[in-house]
Design a protein around this motif. Structure first.
Motif, PDB file in Angstrom:
ATOM      1  N   THR A  98      47.636  43.514  30.825  1.00 16.40           N
ATOM      2  CA  THR A  98      46.491  44.146  31.670  1.00 16.40           C
ATOM      3  C   THR A  98      47.038  45.633  31.820  1.00 16.40           C
ATOM      4  O   THR A  98      48.294  45.936  32.131  1.00 16.40           O
ATOM      5  CB  THR A  98      46.335  43.471  32.959  1.00 16.40           C
ATOM      6  OG1 THR A  98      45.888  42.060  32.599  1.00 16.40           O
ATOM      7  CG2 THR A  98      45.173  44.347  33.756  1.00 16.40           C
ATOM      8  N   ASP A 109      43.730  49.279  35.271  1.00 23.49           N
ATOM      9  CA  ASP A 109      42.806  48.310  35.663  1.00 23.49           C
ATOM     10  C   ASP A 109      43.074  47.519  36.845  1.00 23.49           C
ATOM     11  O   ASP A 109      42.404  47.435  37.685  1.00 23.49           O
ATOM     12  CB  ASP A 109      42.456  47.167  34.369  1.00 23.49           C
ATOM     13  CG  ASP A 109      41.803  48.034  33.299  1.00 23.49           C
ATOM     14  OD1 ASP A 109      41.147  48.997  33.370  1.00 23.49           O
ATOM     15  OD2 ASP A 109      41.941  47.341  32.103  1.00 23.49           O
ATOM     16  N   LYS A 115      51.011  49.164  30.462  1.00 30.03           N
ATOM     17  CA  LYS A 115      50.783  47.926  30.647  1.00 30.03           C
ATOM     18  C   LYS A 115      51.551  47.263  31.773  1.00 30.03           C
ATOM     19  O   LYS A 115      52.525  47.908  32.235  1.00 30.03           O
ATOM     20  CB  LYS A 115      51.119  46.930  29.688  1.00 30.03           C
ATOM     21  CG  LYS A 115      50.248  47.339  28.035  1.00 30.03           C
ATOM     22  CD  LYS A 115      48.960  47.335  28.452  1.00 30.03           C
ATOM     23  CE  LYS A 115      47.910  47.568  27.270  1.00 30.03           C
ATOM     24  NZ  LYS A 115      46.582  47.790  27.306  1.00 30.03           N
ATOM     25  N   VAL A 169      47.515  38.020  37.169  1.00 25.65           N
ATOM     26  CA  VAL A 169      47.204  39.038  36.226  1.00 25.65           C
ATOM     27  C   VAL A 169      47.929  38.700  34.879  1.00 25.65           C
ATOM     28  O   VAL A 169      48.895  38.298  34.781  1.00 25.65           O
ATOM     29  CB  VAL A 169      47.470  40.580  36.748  1.00 25.65           C
ATOM     30  CG1 VAL A 169      46.595  41.005  37.842  1.00 25.65           C
ATOM     31  CG2 VAL A 169      48.876  40.889  37.039  1.00 25.65           C
ATOM     32  N   ASN A 170      47.201  39.011  33.776  1.00 20.35           N
ATOM     33  CA  ASN A 170      47.939  39.168  32.559  1.00 20.35           C
ATOM     34  C   ASN A 170      49.030  40.340  32.120  1.00 20.35           C
ATOM     35  O   ASN A 170      48.827  41.349  32.693  1.00 20.35           O
ATOM     36  CB  ASN A 170      46.851  39.022  31.331  1.00 20.35           C
ATOM     37  CG  ASN A 170      47.461  38.733  30.076  1.00 20.35           C
ATOM     38  OD1 ASN A 170      48.071  39.618  29.221  1.00 20.35           O
ATOM     39  ND2 ASN A 170      47.385  37.524  29.594  1.00 20.35           N
TER      40      ASN A 170
END
Length: 138
Positions: A88, A92, A5, A84-85
Motif C-alpha cells: 500500500t 493512501d 510503500k 494494511v497490505n
C-alpha cells in the motif's frame, strides 16, 4: 509519492501476542519495548486481534480492583483489526488516518500473514522525508 510503500517504512520486528498469553506478560513486553500496542496472531501468523495499552490497563485495573485471577490476551484484545497490505502507498494510508483510527496498523502480505506494523509516526516520517528530498532540504 505513490511510489513510497508501507514496506519501506514499517517496523519489521513488531511486538506480537498470542491469544493465550497472560495479560501481565503482554504488558511487560509493551513496557520494555515502549510500544502502545501490537497485533495478536494465530499459529499461522494470521492477525486475529490487536492489543493496546488501553485494553491492558482496563483489564489490569479490573483484575486488581476485584482481586481476580490473571486474564489472557484474548479476554481483552480488540477482535476488529484494520490491517494494511505491505505494498500500500504511504499516501493512501495517510489519507485514511483520522482521530478515531488506530495509531498502529498491522502490515500483512498477500497471504494475510503479519510482516510488520506501521504507526502514524512512521507515516509522518515517510512524508517528511519525501518532502525534504523533493525540495532539496536534507
Amino acid at each position: 509519492m505513490r511510489s513510497i510503500k508501507i514496506k519501506d517504512y514499517m517496523n519489521r520486528h513488531p511486538l506480537k501476542f498470542t491469544r493465550k498469553m497472560p495479560v501481565e506478560e503482554a504488558v511487560a513486553l509493551l513496557v520494555s519495548a515502549n510500544q502502545s500496542g501490537g497485533p495478536v496472531v494465530d499459529q499461522n501468523a494470521q492477525v486475529i486481534g490487536f492489543l493496546s495499552e488501553q485494553d491492558c490497563l482496563q483489564m489490569m485495573l479490573k483484575g486488581t480492583y476485584h482481586n481476580e485471577q490473571s486474564a489472557n490476551v484474548e479476554d481483552c484484545m480488540s477482535a476488529e483489526v484494520l490491517t494494511v497490505n505491505v505494498d500500500t502507498a504511504i499516501v493512501d494510508l495517510a489519507q485514511t488516518l483520522g482521530s478515531n483510527k488506530p495509531k498502529v496498523y498491522p502490515v500483512v502480505d498477500y497471504e494475510g500473514q503479519l510482516v510488520g506494523v506501521i504507526s502514524r509516526t512512521d507515516v509522518l516520517r515517510a512524508i517528511d522525508l519525501y518532502q525534504r528530498e523533493s525540495h532539496g532540504k536534507h
